[in-house]
Design an enzyme around this catalytic site. Structure first.
Site, PDB file in Angstrom:
ATOM      1  N   CYS A   1       0.801  -1.219   0.000  1.00 16.06           N
ATOM      2  CA  CYS A   1       0.000   0.000   0.000  1.00 16.06           C
ATOM      3  C   CYS A   1       0.839   1.277   0.000  1.00 16.06           C
ATOM      4  O   CYS A   1       0.299   2.365  -0.144  1.00 16.06           O
ATOM      5  CB  CYS A   1      -0.944  -0.009   1.193  1.00 16.06           C
ATOM      6  SG  CYS A   1      -1.983  -1.487   1.239  1.00 16.06           S
TER       7      CYS A   1
ATOM      8  N   HIS B   1      -3.664   6.767   1.490  1.00 13.99           N
ATOM      9  CA  HIS B   1      -3.957   5.411   1.020  1.00 13.99           C
ATOM     10  C   HIS B   1      -5.363   5.053   1.476  1.00 13.99           C
ATOM     11  O   HIS B   1      -5.722   5.235   2.640  1.00 13.99           O
ATOM     12  CB  HIS B   1      -2.936   4.430   1.592  1.00 13.99           C
ATOM     13  CG  HIS B   1      -3.376   3.002   1.517  1.00 13.99           C
ATOM     14  ND1 HIS B   1      -3.852   2.430   0.356  1.00 13.99           N
ATOM     15  CD2 HIS B   1      -3.436   2.027   2.464  1.00 13.99           C
ATOM     16  CE1 HIS B   1      -4.185   1.181   0.594  1.00 13.99           C
ATOM     17  NE2 HIS B   1      -3.938   0.908   1.862  1.00 13.99           N
TER      18      HIS B   1
ATOM     19  N   ASN C   1     -10.239  -0.775  -1.503  1.00 12.97           N
ATOM     20  CA  ASN C   1      -8.801  -0.615  -1.251  1.00 12.97           C
ATOM     21  C   ASN C   1      -8.039  -1.317  -2.368  1.00 12.97           C
ATOM     22  O   ASN C   1      -8.095  -2.530  -2.505  1.00 12.97           O
ATOM     23  CB  ASN C   1      -8.470  -1.238   0.111  1.00 12.97           C
ATOM     24  CG  ASN C   1      -6.996  -1.220   0.448  1.00 12.97           C
ATOM     25  OD1 ASN C   1      -6.139  -1.037  -0.407  1.00 12.97           O
ATOM     26  ND2 ASN C   1      -6.679  -1.435   1.721  1.00 12.97           N
TER      27      ASN C   1
END
Length: 652
Positions: free
Chosen positions: A403, A539, A569
């Site tokens: 990430c 993020h 995500n």
């Protein structure tokens, strides 16, 4: 059957692995390991027949659905080994091979008080209120009860490894299934029948699929089934012979027979703090200043809503509604792609090069940031070089920074720019939809997507689009291993250990904010770097969690931009996808200074402070379709970005 999604004839998304259990036994070496997996996936949630009886007698069921759900869980538990390891084949006793090592017969114990438990369920069901739709619930109950009522054997004592026929015959008193006759055309539900279930209520659609799969576990006239001793079997009786389901089961059985040793993981050492902090990179110190020439995005082509998740509830999921998923994650839908990861990356790269008006002969390096590529040789970066027509470049390699992929990729691009002095292509891409299986926490969170950026040298005398770059890694082993793929303990699927993820994200975010407070304003203004920020694009990990952590670090929700509600995500791709969507949706309408922090698996983190000019973002091209009609309006922080003066006021 794979773990990927399919679309049924109603256009609805279905995950076959959620309802048709498949264990990846290639990762299992011992019975102890198998027992732990079975306990986790089947036994933990499943009530025994005795527990169902107690709940009926004490009035603990508030609806027909609650009772049926317990019945289904109990039946999955009763079939836990046969459904995941074996094919059941009714066979005439005279035709059963006696000496083969790969043909098995189950040894069964009678279900004590089974009639009492069945009678209690049968009497209780009509006294309970329908939860949603009485007609549909009655139809599902009929399927489940026919299986539940005709179960003759105890579920607690079922072993994973069945005896061979020769071993079974060593004890004439062993009991097994016996049928007086067998109809090979006994009706069962086909694969497409199960996929095409269509109920208005998502929970009932999932339960209906469960019932159909359980019906298929007993493809014979169940009312004629009985338990018979080995010594009482006659040639024309039919017994249910178990065969290994696939080569993985056969290999597992061989490993057990040879006594393969189970390797224990090495114990990590105690973590120590670095001798001194790592200094952020002040881009103005570089000889060749980087410029963001283009940013392009590719979204998944299929929306997987929270209702879709509930329609696909797996037998090992705790009850959760679509609204509860939204409250827990901030996600209304995630985007999945029907394309392979390579195609997602290629589309993003082609569009970014087109937007930057750069040809393949101009590219000095290709960096691909991803944690979901199964391509090792050649790397995805070198694969893209070949597809893009890049005959030779200075470097091409993959970066596995999860990430934090975008900050890592931009920092590496800035370094390479000093060597090659020509544009660097940075691609951030992920495909999670086919790597999740039936792990609910991962299924709720992750999506698919890709973004690509062209980072080139700024013109002589022109400022950089980047101010500061920094990256971090590691931490306590619990945080390093907080997100795993492939994870042998979860059938090699992606798993997330939430408390550890929250710990690393909170630790890194607080560290980043303190750094930005200590750094000077990068322009002509006064104050700190933090006070110069126009918009924070973090993020997109979990909106609820990130907002909580941001508030703990002194930020407010209106300072952050989210698109996670609509895309989920997407790990390394999440920040550039969010920047793209902020431009597309009007949250960024002029050049702004963006703080982009990332953090995730491997306990990695990093950030970029950069200037985003909407003019360099590819909008409306094939890789960046307009917002779908089912997508909600921009999220908190989704209004046109404030100037730095307003942001300073927001910081107080």
């Amino acid at each position: 059957m794979s773990d990927a999604f399919v679309l049924n004839r109603h256009g609805r998304m279905v995950f076959p692995s959620n309802v048709m259990p498949e264990l990846d036994l290639s990762t299992v070496d011992t019975l102890e390991q198998l027992d732990s997996v079975i306990a986790r996936d089947f036994e933990t949630k499943a009530p025994s027949g005795t527990e169902i009886l107690d709940r009926v007698r004490t009035g603990n069921y508030d609806s027909r659905y609650a009772l049926m759900r317990d019945m289904a869980l109990n039946l999955f538990w009763a079939n836990r080994f046969s459904i995941t390891m074996y094919d059941k084949r009714p066979t005439r006793w005279a035709d059963v091979p006696r000496s083969r090592s790969d043909v098995f017969l189950p040894v069964l114990e009678p279900w004590e008080d089974g009639e009492t438990k069945v009678s209690a369920v049968e009497q209780a069901y009509p006294t309970l209120s329908p939860r949603w739709d009485g007609t549909v619930e009655d139809r599902i109950f009929a399927i489940l009860f026919d299986v539940f009522a005709n179960r003759k054997h105890h579920a607690t004592t079922l072993p994973a490894i069945k005896p061979t026929v020769a071993e079974f015959l060593e004890h004439p008193g062993n009991l097994t299934f016996r049928l007086p006759h067998y109809d090979p055309d006994y009706p069962v539900y086909g694969f497409d029948d199960i996929l095409d279930v269509d109920e208005d209520v998502p929970e009932l659609e999932a339960l209906h699929r469960w019932a159909m799969v359980l019906h298929n576990q007993y493809p014979w006239d169940r009312s004629q089934m009985e338990l018979a001793a080995a010594g009482d079997l006659e040639d024309d009786d039919y017994v249910v012979v178990f065969h290994p389901r696939d080569k993985e089961v056969r290999a597992f059985l061989r490993r057990l027979a040879t006594g393969a040793a189970h390797r224990l993981p090495a114990q990590p050492r105690e973590s120590r703090q670095p001798v001194r902090p790592y200094r952020p990179l002040d881009v103005r110190d570089l000889r060749v200043l980087p410029r963001l020439e283009a940013l392009a995005a590719v979204h998944g082509d299929q929306a997987c809503t929270n209702d879709d998740l509930i329609r696909n509830s797996a037998y090992n999921w705790s009850p959760m509604s679509a609204e509860e998923i939204s409250a827990k994650t901030g996600i209304e839908q995630r985007r999945y792609s029907s394309l392979p990861l390579e195609d997602l990356a290629l589309q993003a790269a082609e569009t970014a090069l087109e937007k930057a008006q750069r040809g393949p002969e101009e590219i000095g390096a290709v960096l691909v940031c991803t944690c979901t590529s199964s391509r090792l040789i050649p790397s995805l970066a070198t694969y893209l070089c070949g597809q893009l027509g890049i005959y030779q470049t200075h470097a091409a390699y993959d970066i596995i920074a999860a990430c934090a992929g975008m900050p890592y990729g931009l920092a590496e691009a800035a370094r390479l720019l000093q060597e090659v002095e020509r544009p660097v292509l940075v691609v951030c891409c992920e495909k999670f939809s086919d790597k999740i299986g039936n792990v609910r926490t991962s299924r709720m969170i992750f999506g698919d997507g890709a973004a690509a950026m062209v980072v080139g040298p700024a013109a002589a005398g022109a400022p950089s689009d980047f101010d500061y770059l920094n990256s971090y890694a590691s931490g306590p082993a619990s945080e390093v291993n907080s997100i795993l793929w492939p994870n042998p303990e979860f059938d090699n699927n992606i798993t997330v250990f939430g408390p550890h993820v929250k710990a690393l994200a909170g630790r890194y975010l607080a560290q980043m904010i303190e750094e930005l407070k200590s750094l000077p304003h990068p322009g002509d203004g006064e104050g700190t770097l933090l006070e110069s920020i126009d918009l924070i694009v973090p993020h997109q990990a979990n909106k609820t969690m990130v907002i909580q952590l941001a508030e703990r670090a002194g930020l407010t929700p209106d300072q952050l931009y989210f698109n996670i509600e609509r895309v989920g995500n997407t790990s390394s791709a999440s920040i550039p996808l969010a920047i793209h969507d902020a431009v597309r949706d009007g949250a960024i309408t002029r050049p702004v200074r963006v703080f982009a922090p990332g953090f995730g698996a491997g306990a990695v983190a990093g950030y970029a402070v950069l200037r985003v000019d909407p003019a360099v973002v590819a909008i409306g091209q094939r890789a960046a379709p307009a917002a779908a009609a089912d997508e909600p309006a921009p999220a908190a922080g989704g209004e046109p970005a404030h100037g730095s003066e307003d942001m300073r006021e927001a910081f107080g």
